[in-house]
Design a protein around this motif. Sequence first.
Motif, short mmCIF file in Angstrom:
data_model
loop_
_atom_site.label_atom_id
_atom_site.label_comp_id
_atom_site.label_asym_id
_atom_site.label_seq_id
_atom_site.Cartn_x
_atom_site.Cartn_y
_atom_site.Cartn_z
N TYR A 240 43.21 6.28 -17.10
CA TYR A 240 42.38 5.90 -15.96
C TYR A 240 42.88 4.56 -15.45
CZ TYR A 240 38.46 4.61 -12.99
OH TYR A 240 37.70 4.24 -11.92
N ARG B 6 28.45 4.62 -19.59
CA ARG B 6 29.07 4.08 -20.81
C ARG B 6 28.87 5.04 -21.98
NH1 ARG B 6 27.69 0.17 -17.41
NH2 ARG B 6 28.98 -1.72 -17.32
N ARG C 138 39.90 5.65 -27.67
CA ARG C 138 40.06 4.85 -26.46
C ARG C 138 41.07 3.73 -26.68
NH1 ARG C 138 34.53 5.78 -27.07
NH2 ARG C 138 34.19 3.75 -28.07
N TRP D 41 42.53 3.19 -20.64
CA TRP D 41 42.11 2.48 -19.41
C TRP D 41 43.18 1.45 -19.08
CZ3 TRP D 41 36.39 2.03 -17.91
CH2 TRP D 41 36.28 1.51 -16.61
N ILE E 14 31.34 7.92 -21.58
CA ILE E 14 32.70 7.55 -21.96
C ILE E 14 32.83 7.49 -23.48
CG2 ILE E 14 34.44 5.71 -21.88
CD1 ILE E 14 33.32 4.99 -19.09
N VAL F 195 32.93 10.89 -14.88
CA VAL F 195 32.71 11.19 -16.30
C VAL F 195 31.29 11.72 -16.51
CG1 VAL F 195 32.60 10.21 -18.62
CG2 VAL F 195 34.39 9.49 -17.06
#
Length: 632
Positions: free
Chosen positions: A123, A214, A224, A171, A217, A140
């Motif tokens: 992303y 949040r 992540r 990210w 995600i 998302v």
Amino acid sequence: MDKPVCFIDTDSAGKLCVQQSALQILEQIQQPVVVVAVVGLYRTGKSYLMNRLAGKQTGFALGSTIESKTKGIWMWCVSHPTNAGTTLVLLDTEGLGDVDKGDPKHDTNIFSLAVLLSSTLVYNSRGTIDNKAVMDLQYVTELSECIKVKSSDEDADDSSEFVKFFPSFIWAVRDFTLELKIDGKDVTEDEYLEFALKLKPGTSRSVMEYNFPRECIQKFFPSRKCFTFPFPTTPENMSRLGSLDSADISSEFFKVTDHFCQFVSHDSCVKRLKDGHTVTGRVLGHLAKTYVDTISSGAVPCLENAVIAMAMIENEAAVKEGLQVYQSGMEKLKGSFPLELKDVSSKHQHLSSMATQAFMKRSFRDTDGKYLKSLEEKIIQLFEEYLYQNEQASKKRCEEILSSLSAPMIKNLKKGFYAKRGGYDLFRKNVEDIVKKYNSQANKEIKAEEILEEFLKQKSVDSNAILQTDKKLTEKEKKIKEEKEKAALLKQEIKAKEEKQRQLEQKMEAERQSNEERMRQMKDKMDEEMKLQREEAERAMDRKLREQADLLQKSFKEKADVMRQEIEELKRQNAESNRAREFAVILEDSVRRHEEEVAMMMQQQRREQMMARQQMAIQLIHVRSSDECCIS
């Protein structure tokens, strides 16, 4: 591929469609694929990162204006930089949030496809990971409505299972200018991301709106990673980033970019389906077509349906592939016909095993063995055809041998050479010589005995005619010789039948061994698929445990309890998979014990019946004795 091609576009009606040229490229890729997709707001520099992942300066189009340059999803397939035998598939997606788009669901569909098709999702955003940046990732929060895991209950929320197949999440924060500090302490990029995704305590509406993206995600992407990229160059050079010399680009930007590319190369996994099956380029093309057609029809993409569709396509192709392996090998052997049956059977067994291997390599989820059985039936049918062709070739050769050996005798027959005194013995001597030479030349032919039987039957007519006209022999001698000839014919007939029976048993034994080999390979395949399913469940459980620990650490006990329930469900599913195999063994032992118990019971009953009969006999003797005494 030396340059990217359009993979998914919109047609004249505004609906998503897969480009046939891209499918043809993927069809040729039989290697496993690592699929890296980049998503993000338009004009944030996504294409530049993808070009660097491809090891190129240019490739994906870089825009230099405020308009979005990339439309739909573009694809670039390159050799994986570190994993030999693997292809890296890069997907550059259309920028999200372009005001020129007419369909409000278009961005969500593009984002959903990127998630469904990739093994690593990047992303890309600019500036900082603040609340606005998180809210910009609204797509998302819509995934639970845009993707289904199972088709059984359309209204059920199965988003808790997304963790099993969702890609790892990176990210990439572009043009980052802040110091990586929290409360005055230095932090890593990953800690910065986790701080930005930290949930607020409370149940007010504003808190829930803040927490929801949040939570999504964290729940959907437990794996992540974060990279913060500084400005690559001066503002006036930003519009021509792809064509700048290295000297005009920040060394710090190069350093982060290299770290990003190395991480993606080493840590991105091969794309797998829901049940752990490895995705090749060919399967990726089928997946894309299935998902896009589903979205274009107005339905929600379902992973279970996609896997079922892929299984059908791949299993049908696997049957064809296995048949091709078998048939091509037998066609080469066919050039050497006629051969002994053991040679044909041996080659059949070898090629049948190779065909099964080719089938197993491509097939998946053939749980009831339907497609393997189809392959088996087709191979048996082909084997019968090749056996027939070999028999015909053998028959032709045997007939040619007999024709050549008997030519002088046939010539003498036509001339009446045997129509004289002693002609019968002379004729039989010639026939015996032909048989002896024939057995020497055709002793390995599978049709040798059968063709000889036919030959002797045909010549028995001539033999009988010569016998009846031979004036040297008495009627009694003729009768004896006639009986001898009948016995010889019967002996040859029996010999031919025995040979046919022997060949049948040999063929059946070859089939038995081939079947055992197929079953062995099928068991290995099922064990491998169960292993993949267990590993998938263990990975999902590990992610859930990490997420639970994180939630507990942050004192969100209520959410941790929900997570605990999901973990228990995963454990139960994994245990059921193991119990299924244990149950099969237990069931087999139970059946065996039951059969033994039944046999023992029947044996006991027979003993009891025998004892009862003996007692009845004794009683009968006593009764008769009593009667005799009474009469006396």
